[in-house]
Design a protein around this motif. Structure first.
Motif, PDB file in Angstrom:
ATOM      1  N   ASN A 128     102.721  39.646  37.871  1.00  0.00           N
ATOM      2  CA  ASN A 128     101.386  39.983  37.367  1.00  0.00           C
ATOM      3  C   ASN A 128     100.413  38.828  37.584  1.00  0.00           C
ATOM      4  OD1 ASN A 128     100.729  42.605  35.698  1.00  0.00           O
ATOM      5  ND2 ASN A 128     102.903  42.177  35.316  1.00  0.00           N
ATOM      6  N   VAL A 129     100.878  37.614  37.318  1.00  0.00           N
ATOM      7  CA  VAL A 129     100.017  36.447  37.474  1.00  0.00           C
ATOM      8  C   VAL A 129      99.720  36.186  38.947  1.00  0.00           C
ATOM      9  CG1 VAL A 129      99.853  33.950  37.099  1.00  0.00           C
ATOM     10  CG2 VAL A 129     100.793  35.433  35.306  1.00  0.00           C
ATOM     11  N   ARG A 130     100.694  36.447  39.823  1.00  0.00           N
ATOM     12  CA  ARG A 130     100.512  36.201  41.261  1.00  0.00           C
ATOM     13  C   ARG A 130      99.592  37.235  41.920  1.00  0.00           C
ATOM     14  NH1 ARG A 130     105.659  35.428  42.633  1.00  0.00           N
ATOM     15  NH2 ARG A 130     106.020  37.606  43.181  1.00  0.00           N
ATOM     16  N   TYR A 131      99.421  38.370  41.299  1.00  0.00           N
ATOM     17  CA  TYR A 131      98.679  39.485  41.910  1.00  0.00           C
ATOM     18  C   TYR A 131      97.291  39.067  42.419  1.00  0.00           C
ATOM     19  CZ  TYR A 131      96.787  44.169  42.558  1.00  0.00           C
ATOM     20  OH  TYR A 131      96.221  45.293  43.092  1.00  0.00           O
ATOM     21  N   PRO A 132      96.468  38.331  41.630  1.00  0.00           N
ATOM     22  CA  PRO A 132      95.152  37.948  42.164  1.00  0.00           C
ATOM     23  C   PRO A 132      95.242  37.067  43.402  1.00  0.00           C
ATOM     24  CG  PRO A 132      95.256  37.619  39.784  1.00  0.00           C
ATOM     25  CD  PRO A 132      96.655  37.889  40.238  1.00  0.00           C
ATOM     26  N   LEU A 133      96.272  36.227  43.484  1.00  0.00           N
ATOM     27  CA  LEU A 133      96.418  35.358  44.651  1.00  0.00           C
ATOM     28  C   LEU A 133      96.780  36.164  45.891  1.00  0.00           C
ATOM     29  CD1 LEU A 133      98.440  32.406  43.051  1.00  0.00           C
ATOM     30  CD2 LEU A 133      95.965  32.569  43.427  1.00  0.00           C
ATOM     31  N   GLU A 134      97.569  37.210  45.708  1.00  0.00           N
ATOM     32  CA  GLU A 134      97.986  38.039  46.837  1.00  0.00           C
ATOM     33  C   GLU A 134      96.855  38.922  47.347  1.00  0.00           C
ATOM     34  OE1 GLU A 134     101.265  40.032  45.036  1.00  0.00           O
ATOM     35  OE2 GLU A 134     102.751  38.602  45.822  1.00  0.00           O
ATOM     36  N   ASN A 135      95.850  39.134  46.498  1.00  0.00           N
ATOM     37  CA  ASN A 135      94.778  40.068  46.874  1.00  0.00           C
ATOM     38  C   ASN A 135      93.418  39.398  46.964  1.00  0.00           C
ATOM     39  OD1 ASN A 135      95.958  43.061  46.697  1.00  0.00           O
ATOM     40  ND2 ASN A 135      96.926  41.821  45.086  1.00  0.00           N
ATOM     41  N   GLN A 136      93.396  38.064  46.987  1.00  0.00           N
ATOM     42  CA  GLN A 136      92.105  37.387  47.062  1.00  0.00           C
ATOM     43  C   GLN A 136      91.549  37.472  48.480  1.00  0.00           C
ATOM     44  OE1 GLN A 136      92.840  33.378  45.847  1.00  0.00           O
ATOM     45  NE2 GLN A 136      93.987  32.812  47.671  1.00  0.00           N
ATOM     46  N   ARG A 137      90.215  37.389  48.562  1.00  0.00           N
ATOM     47  CA  ARG A 137      89.553  37.434  49.862  1.00  0.00           C
ATOM     48  C   ARG A 137      89.805  36.133  50.623  1.00  0.00           C
ATOM     49  NH1 ARG A 137      85.393  41.061  50.780  1.00  0.00           N
ATOM     50  NH2 ARG A 137      85.158  42.645  49.158  1.00  0.00           N
ATOM     51  N   GLY A 138      89.730  36.206  51.925  1.00  0.00           N
ATOM     52  CA  GLY A 138      89.928  35.022  52.744  1.00  0.00           C
ATOM     53  C   GLY A 138      91.399  34.784  53.037  1.00  0.00           C
ATOM     54  N   ALA A 139      91.676  33.594  53.510  1.00  0.00           N
ATOM     55  CA  ALA A 139      93.041  33.263  53.913  1.00  0.00           C
ATOM     56  C   ALA A 139      93.957  33.182  52.700  1.00  0.00           C
ATOM     57  CB  ALA A 139      93.046  31.926  54.661  1.00  0.00           C
ATOM     58  N   ARG A 140      95.101  33.865  52.811  1.00  0.00           N
ATOM     59  CA  ARG A 140      96.076  33.833  51.723  1.00  0.00           C
ATOM     60  C   ARG A 140      96.900  32.558  51.781  1.00  0.00           C
ATOM     61  NH1 ARG A 140      99.700  39.139  51.238  1.00  0.00           N
ATOM     62  NH2 ARG A 140     100.953  37.517  50.233  1.00  0.00           N
ATOM     63  N   GLN A 141      97.304  32.087  50.597  1.00  0.00           N
ATOM     64  CA  GLN A 141      98.190  30.933  50.544  1.00  0.00           C
ATOM     65  C   GLN A 141      99.610  31.366  50.913  1.00  0.00           C
ATOM     66  OE1 GLN A 141      97.784  28.686  46.817  1.00  0.00           O
ATOM     67  NE2 GLN A 141      95.979  29.917  46.378  1.00  0.00           N
ATOM     68  N   GLY A 142     100.412  30.398  51.235  1.00  0.00           N
ATOM     69  CA  GLY A 142     101.812  30.689  51.496  1.00  0.00           C
ATOM     70  C   GLY A 142     102.528  31.040  50.205  1.00  0.00           C
ATOM     71  N   ARG A 143     103.697  31.691  50.340  1.00  0.00           N
ATOM     72  CA  ARG A 143     104.460  32.138  49.174  1.00  0.00           C
ATOM     73  C   ARG A 143     104.816  30.973  48.253  1.00  0.00           C
ATOM     74  NH1 ARG A 143     105.124  36.752  46.584  1.00  0.00           N
ATOM     75  NH2 ARG A 143     105.050  37.742  48.637  1.00  0.00           N
ATOM     76  N   ALA A 144     105.227  29.850  48.842  1.00  0.00           N
ATOM     77  CA  ALA A 144     105.628  28.699  48.029  1.00  0.00           C
ATOM     78  C   ALA A 144     104.451  28.149  47.236  1.00  0.00           C
ATOM     79  CB  ALA A 144     106.213  27.604  48.921  1.00  0.00           C
ATOM     80  N   ALA A 145     103.270  28.076  47.880  1.00  0.00           N
ATOM     81  CA  ALA A 145     102.076  27.576  47.191  1.00  0.00           C
ATOM     82  C   ALA A 145     101.671  28.514  46.062  1.00  0.00           C
ATOM     83  CB  ALA A 145     100.932  27.408  48.185  1.00  0.00           C
TER      84      ALA A 145
END
Length: 392
Positions: A128-145
């Motif tokens: 749930n907490v990771r969801y905004p990071l996975e759907n943010q605009r622009g370049a996505r961070q790596g899974r580890a980050a």
């Protein structure tokens, strides 16, 4: 000093601001929003609201149900479309009726914590907490980050060991912490809160208030927080906007709102008050209990208010500016103070004495003493031209 205004090229009147003044984190100008009833009539949910919210402030929108506070918050979030006015977030116009600007909620670069938590039941707390990071605009961070950011956010709200739990395995307070971690994980500079603590019990709510304020100071985000709880507002807020029927009645610090309310509505809504009705007389206002002395002038007919903790209770007539007679009809120990219910004719007054007091008992004749600086006076309803309240 008279505040000048200028008309923007976008057609919305804006308050003039010195060129070196800081850009507000959130700027709301002359915002209006009407809802249509089933009978075809309209009711104002927001009526010309204007607010400047600076970086790092914790602003509370306070008022009863139907006052417009949630509609105002949702308008900033992009979940409601106002009829007119303008909103900027971080100096960027996100809504402007004059130019037709209306950015979607996902483009406003802010986070929101909902009253209902709004957690995905099929996802763990970490997911749930990771969801905004996975759907943010622009370049996505790596899974580890992303996982590192999630772990930091969960740890910041005190549930670092619960990332693998599902929402139905968490208490209400823990679910609210997940929702807060989700709002913090992408480092939003503005976080909106829609009565986020109303679904947890009193002890948890008190603890979460303290933690929320500490996190806001730690991360430095600007908070816009909706509540109907006066104590919550006083404890959290840098400044409070008190709303009534879509209008901002007063916008100021907790101390200003409590000690120097701008209207009778604000005085009665914030804290507790005793109320008398008076006619202007030499030195103050003549009430059914006697003369209440005050230098304030609110017209021929006025509502006279004073707070329970500002009155003095004595067996003999006190030397204060005003002295009102009465009889104790009840004594209630409230832990932090003792409340004496004093009746005089048809008037009942609440008087608070710090700690446990046994100075007076039921049936005792007493005097209620008031200092001039503890009396609040406002024009009576007929002098204000008040109309009966409608819905909203």
């Amino acid at each position: 000093m008279t505040q000048l205004t200028t008309s923007s090229a976008l057609g919305v009147q804006r308050d003039a601001r010195p060129s070196d003044a800081p850009q507000p984190a959130i700027e709301i100008r002359h915002l209006t929003k009407h809802f249509r009833r089933r009978d075809g009539s309209t009711v104002p949910a927001i009526d010309g609201a204007s607010l400047d919210i600076q970086d790092g402030e914790f602003i509370v929108l306070l008022g009863p149900s139907g006052c417009g506070k949630t509609t105002l918050l949702r308008s900033v979030a992009g979940l409601e479309t106002p009829d007119s006015g303008a909103i900027t977030v971080g100096g960027k116009a996100v809504f402007d009726s004059g130019s037709g600007t209306n950015l979607g909620a996902d483009r406003r670069e802010l986070s929101m914590v909902f009253q209902s938590y709004a957690l995905w039941p099929h996802m763990t707390a970490a997911q749930n907490v990771r969801y905004p990071l996975e759907n943010q605009r622009g370049a996505r961070q790596g899974r580890a980050a992303m996982n590192e950011r999630v772990a930091e956010a969960l740890g910041a709200v005190g549930i670092g060991d619960l990332g693998g739990q599902y929402p139905n395995q968490l208490s209400g307070g823990q679910q609210q912490r997940v929702a807060l971690a989700r709002a913090l994980v992408n480092n939003s500079k503005v976080v909106l809160f829609d009565e986020p603590l109303s679904n947890v019990d009193a002890k948890v709510r008190e603890s979460l208030r303290i933690e929320l304020l500490a996190m806001q100071r730690r991360f430095g985000f600007t908070a816009l927080f909706v509540t109907h709880d006066q104590a919550e507002a006083m404890e959290l807020a840098t400044r409070i906007a008190v709303l009534d029927r879509g209008k901002v009645q007063q916008f100021g610090t907790p101390d200003e709102i409590y000690a120097r309310p701008a209207t009778e509505y604000v005085a009665k809504f914030i804290g507790n008050t005793n109320e008398l009705h008076g006619r202007r007389a030499e030195g103050g206002y003549e009430t059914p209990l006697g003369l209440v002395r005050t230098p304030q002038d609110a017209g021929d007919q006025a509502t006279v208010l004073f707070r329970p903790e500002h009155a003095e209770l004595s067996a003999e007539r006190p030397g204060t500016a005003s002295a009102l007679p009465g009889r104790v009809v009840a004594v209630l120990f409230m832990g932090t103070h003792t409340e004496f219910l004093v009746r005089s004719g048809e008037t009942r007054m609440r008087i608070w004495v710090s700690g446990r007091s046994t100075d007076f008992a039921e049936g005792d004749e007493v005097w209620v003493g008031l200092r001039e600086d503890h009396v609040m006076v406002f024009p009576a309803a007929q002098d204000r031209g008040d109309q009966p309240e409608g819905e909203g």
